[in-house]
Design an enzyme around this catalytic site. Structure first.
Site, mmCIF file in Angstrom:
data_model
loop_
_atom_site.group_PDB
_atom_site.id
_atom_site.type_symbol
_atom_site.label_atom_id
_atom_site.label_comp_id
_atom_site.label_asym_id
_atom_site.label_seq_id
_atom_site.Cartn_x
_atom_site.Cartn_y
_atom_site.Cartn_z
ATOM 1 N N SER A 158 -8.988 -0.791 4.431
ATOM 2 C CA SER A 158 -8.909 0.554 3.522
ATOM 3 C C SER A 158 -7.669 1.213 3.733
ATOM 4 O O SER A 158 -6.919 1.221 4.728
ATOM 5 C CB SER A 158 -10.294 1.102 3.856
ATOM 6 O OG SER A 158 -10.023 2.466 3.247
ATOM 7 N N TYR B 116 -16.206 4.764 10.650
ATOM 8 C CA TYR B 116 -15.783 3.905 9.590
ATOM 9 C C TYR B 116 -14.456 3.745 9.351
ATOM 10 O O TYR B 116 -13.831 2.611 9.482
ATOM 11 C CB TYR B 116 -16.308 4.316 8.454
ATOM 12 C CG TYR B 116 -15.916 3.399 7.146
ATOM 13 C CD1 TYR B 116 -16.297 2.275 6.781
ATOM 14 C CD2 TYR B 116 -14.890 4.060 6.348
ATOM 15 C CE1 TYR B 116 -15.874 1.448 5.893
ATOM 16 C CE2 TYR B 116 -14.390 3.256 5.500
ATOM 17 C CZ TYR B 116 -14.987 2.035 5.105
ATOM 18 O OH TYR B 116 -14.339 1.325 3.929
#
Ligand code: NAP
Length: 346
Positions: A145, A158
């Site tokens: 990401s 995360y």
């Protein structure tokens, strides 16, 4: 169409979002598929669609909770039992949690997250990669990401798992360089899937500017087939975010990402919006006043204009002095507002 029939792609997280879009691209190009996620009903329906739309020859569905101990080994064993050779591995399955780590998030959920995003990801890669290296062919695509390179407060655990995946991929690129096996990190910005909803973050500022999962999958797929080490879908704007992650102070990117990840109706967001509205109001006022003065000047006769020009010259000198003190005071206001925003976001 880039048909390479006979080859098989195993895709985790194929039941929704980016993983589903990636599965579709592989199906369109004629690959056999192994689809893995918990929702085997959805995967079976998807398999039917691929068979009838793209004539996919072999689709294996494995319903598995990948956050469980040994789940990677179980998937690998099942694939072996069915005599399938996995040429392409896509590690897409992932989830997040939302809230302040110290006081708000739930440890059980975080354990599940770490197990899925880190432990199973690493184990599954190890199992299939060993076979790929032995055959000297294969490709791996890992869902990292953009938050791998910037702080992402309120989704702290995360973001750390996505940084792990990114770092893992970059190191593996070096370890694999003398083989025909490649590994690619796909690093999307916030994307319009069920991800934020599942994380309990559907009403955050960032969800107002989500990108298309079809575009993300397409850019990722292309880079994967070329064996690139990483890909940031979405063009120059997202590339700029990456560069900012490397060069801007983490305090600044952290504050920016914290604002993006706040709930839209939170006090912090309301305060920030008031500051922005105030700044825009002042700027608009200055523009309107200057426009009115110019219009008045253009409507006067030549003698008056000469008189105004003389007055403007002497006014200019005092304005210069006034400007210096306004700059000082704006500077003070900026620092004041900045510390208030930081205080509100703290
Ligand atoms: N959306 C974004 O903004 C964004 C941005 C950057 C990176 N990513 C990454 O992209 C990947 C896909 O996310 P998405 O946005 O497409 O979200 P999504 O629509 O929620 O998809 C998540 C996928 O992961 C699977 N999954 C979740 N928990 C699982 C478990 N315990 N066992 C097996 N499978 C599980 C889900 O399937 P089941 O529920 O059926 O198990 C689903 O197929 C994730 O790794 C995410 O971190 C997303």
């Amino acid at each position: 169409m880039n048909t390479e029939t006979g080859k098989t792609a195993l895709i985790t997280g194929a039941s929704s979002g980016i993983g589903q879009e990636l599965a579709k691209l592989f199906a369109q190009d004629g690959y056999n598929l192994v689809l893995v996620a918990r929702s085997d009903d959805t995967l079976n329906r998807l398999a039917d669609v691929f068979r009838s739309n793209y004539g996919t020859q072999q689709i294996t569905v494995i319903g598995k909770d990948l956050s469980q101990e040994n789940s990677a080994q179980e998937v690998y064993d099942e694939v072996k039992r069915q005599g399938i050779t996995v040429n392409y591995l896509v590690n897409d399955a992932g989830l997040s949690t939302y809230g302040k780590f110290a006081t708000e998030t739930d440890w059980e959920k975080e354990t599940e997250l770490i197990h899925l995003n880190v432990v199973t990801f690493t184990h599954l890669t190890k199992l299939f990669l060993k076979d790929m290296v032995a055959r000297n062919e294969g490709r791996v695509l890992n869902l990292s990401s953009l938050v791998a390179v910037v702080p992402f407060p309120l989704q702290t655990v995360y973001a750390a798992t996505k940084a792990y995946i990114y770092s893992f991929t970059l190191s593996m690129n070096n370890e694999l360089k003398d083989t025909n096996v490649t590994m690619t990190a796909l690093m999307p910005n916030a994307t319009d899937t069920d991800f934020f909803n599942k994380a309990g973050a559907a009403d955050t500022v960032i969800t107002d500017s989500l990108q298309d999962p079809v575009m993300v999958a397409r850019d990722g797929y292309k880079a994967f087939l070329k064996g690139e080490s990483k890909v940031i879908p979405g063009g120059a704007k997202n590339k700029m975010y990456e560069i900012m992650g490397y060069v801007a102070p983490p305090e600044m990117t952290g504050a920016m990402m914290r604002y993006n990840n706040e709930r839209k109706d939170s006090e912090a967001v309301k305060k920030q919006q008031k500051t922005i509205a105030w700044t825009i109001g002042v700027a608009a006022g200055v523009v309107v006043s200057v426009a009115a003065l110019l219009a008045a000047y253009n409507n006067t006769n030549a003698i008056d204009r000469a008189r105004y020009r003389y007055k403007a010259k002497s006014a200019g000198r005092s304005a210069k002095n006034a400007l210096a003190s306004v700059t000082d005071s704006l500077n003070g206001t900026y620092h004041d507002v900045k510390s208030k925003v930081e205080e509100a976001l703290a």
